[in-house]
Design a protein around this motif. Structure first.
Motif, PDB file in Angstrom:
ATOM      1  N   GLU A   5       0.813  -1.213   0.000  1.00  0.00           N
ATOM      2  CA  GLU A   5       0.000   0.000   0.000  1.00  0.00           C
ATOM      3  C   GLU A   5       0.849   1.267   0.000  1.00  0.00           C
ATOM      4  OE1 GLU A   5       1.334  -0.579   4.068  1.00  0.00           O
ATOM      5  OE2 GLU A   5       0.513  -1.987   2.632  1.00  0.00           O
ATOM      6  N   SER A   6       2.135   1.136   0.212  1.00  0.00           N
ATOM      7  CA  SER A   6       2.993   2.319   0.313  1.00  0.00           C
ATOM      8  C   SER A   6       3.333   2.877  -1.065  1.00  0.00           C
ATOM      9  CB  SER A   6       4.267   1.994   1.079  1.00  0.00           C
ATOM     10  OG  SER A   6       5.031   1.054   0.365  1.00  0.00           O
ATOM     11  N   CYS A   7       3.543   4.183  -1.093  1.00  0.00           N
ATOM     12  CA  CYS A   7       3.917   4.861  -2.330  1.00  0.00           C
ATOM     13  C   CYS A   7       5.385   4.585  -2.621  1.00  0.00           C
ATOM     14  CB  CYS A   7       3.689   6.367  -2.190  1.00  0.00           C
ATOM     15  SG  CYS A   7       4.160   7.279  -3.672  1.00  0.00           S
ATOM     16  N   SER A   8       5.676   4.289  -3.862  1.00  0.00           N
ATOM     17  CA  SER A   8       7.066   4.037  -4.240  1.00  0.00           C
ATOM     18  C   SER A   8       7.520   5.003  -5.326  1.00  0.00           C
ATOM     19  CB  SER A   8       7.249   2.587  -4.684  1.00  0.00           C
ATOM     20  OG  SER A   8       6.439   2.317  -5.813  1.00  0.00           O
ATOM     21  N   CYS A   9       6.930   6.211  -5.328  1.00  0.00           N
ATOM     22  CA  CYS A   9       7.382   7.221  -6.283  1.00  0.00           C
ATOM     23  C   CYS A   9       8.819   7.619  -5.943  1.00  0.00           C
ATOM     24  CB  CYS A   9       6.462   8.438  -6.275  1.00  0.00           C
ATOM     25  SG  CYS A   9       6.623   9.520  -4.840  1.00  0.00           S
ATOM     26  N   CYS A  46       9.285   9.643  -2.607  1.00  0.00           N
ATOM     27  CA  CYS A  46       9.114   8.811  -1.405  1.00  0.00           C
ATOM     28  C   CYS A  46      10.288   7.858  -1.237  1.00  0.00           C
ATOM     29  CB  CYS A  46       7.790   8.053  -1.459  1.00  0.00           C
ATOM     30  SG  CYS A  46       6.346   9.110  -1.189  1.00  0.00           S
ATOM     31  N   ARG A  47      10.772   7.272  -2.329  1.00  0.00           N
ATOM     32  CA  ARG A  47      11.920   6.371  -2.252  1.00  0.00           C
ATOM     33  C   ARG A  47      13.147   7.101  -1.716  1.00  0.00           C
ATOM     34  NH1 ARG A  47      11.251   1.422  -4.863  1.00  0.00           N
ATOM     35  NH2 ARG A  47      13.482   1.119  -5.076  1.00  0.00           N
ATOM     36  N   ASN A  69       5.071   6.950   4.894  1.00  0.00           N
ATOM     37  CA  ASN A  69       3.660   6.705   4.596  1.00  0.00           C
ATOM     38  C   ASN A  69       2.736   7.615   5.406  1.00  0.00           C
ATOM     39  OD1 ASN A  69       3.975   4.765   2.650  1.00  0.00           O
ATOM     40  ND2 ASN A  69       3.729   3.044   4.042  1.00  0.00           N
ATOM     41  N   PRO A 107       3.724  11.673   3.522  1.00  0.00           N
ATOM     42  CA  PRO A 107       4.442  11.747   2.239  1.00  0.00           C
ATOM     43  C   PRO A 107       4.588  13.199   1.782  1.00  0.00           C
ATOM     44  CG  PRO A 107       2.202  10.928   1.933  1.00  0.00           C
ATOM     45  CD  PRO A 107       2.421  11.062   3.409  1.00  0.00           C
ATOM     46  N   HIS A 130       5.248  14.013  -1.533  1.00  0.00           N
ATOM     47  CA  HIS A 130       5.073  14.116  -2.989  1.00  0.00           C
ATOM     48  C   HIS A 130       3.836  14.885  -3.367  1.00  0.00           C
ATOM     49  CE1 HIS A 130       2.976  10.292  -1.962  1.00  0.00           C
ATOM     50  NE2 HIS A 130       2.016  10.880  -2.622  1.00  0.00           N
TER      51      HIS A 130
END
Length: 87
Positions: free
Chosen positions: A24-28, A31-32, A82, A85, A87
């Protein structure tokens, strides 16, 4: 060989593995980067300046305890990012 922190490479290599545990986590990219920075701030740096030193650093991270510590810090960082974030 220029001086480098091999821990950066170890974290980068382990991130995809940890992301699979948090689908469910953002991996943009933003965020990375935040996750990597947070994890690295809580892990001991492993600087090397020779190829021999790089090999010794790689061998030390093969230890299951070291690998688990890296994964644990990435997981903590994912949870923090998370929650807020950027972004």
């Amino acid at each position: 060989m220029p001086i480098k922190n091999t821990m950066e490479e170890f974290v980068r290599q382990s991130m995809d593995e940890v992301f699979r545990m948090y689908p469910e986590s953002c991996s943009c990219e933003k965020c990375r980067e935040d996750i990597m920075a947070l994890a690295l701030n809580h892990l001991p740096p492993k600087y090397v300046s020779t190829h021999r030193g790089d090999i010794f650093a790689r061998i030390s991270t093969m230890d299951p305890v070291d690998k688990a510590f890296i994964i644990q810090e990435i997981a903590k960082a994912i949870q923090i990012v998370n929650q807020s974030p950027r972004h």
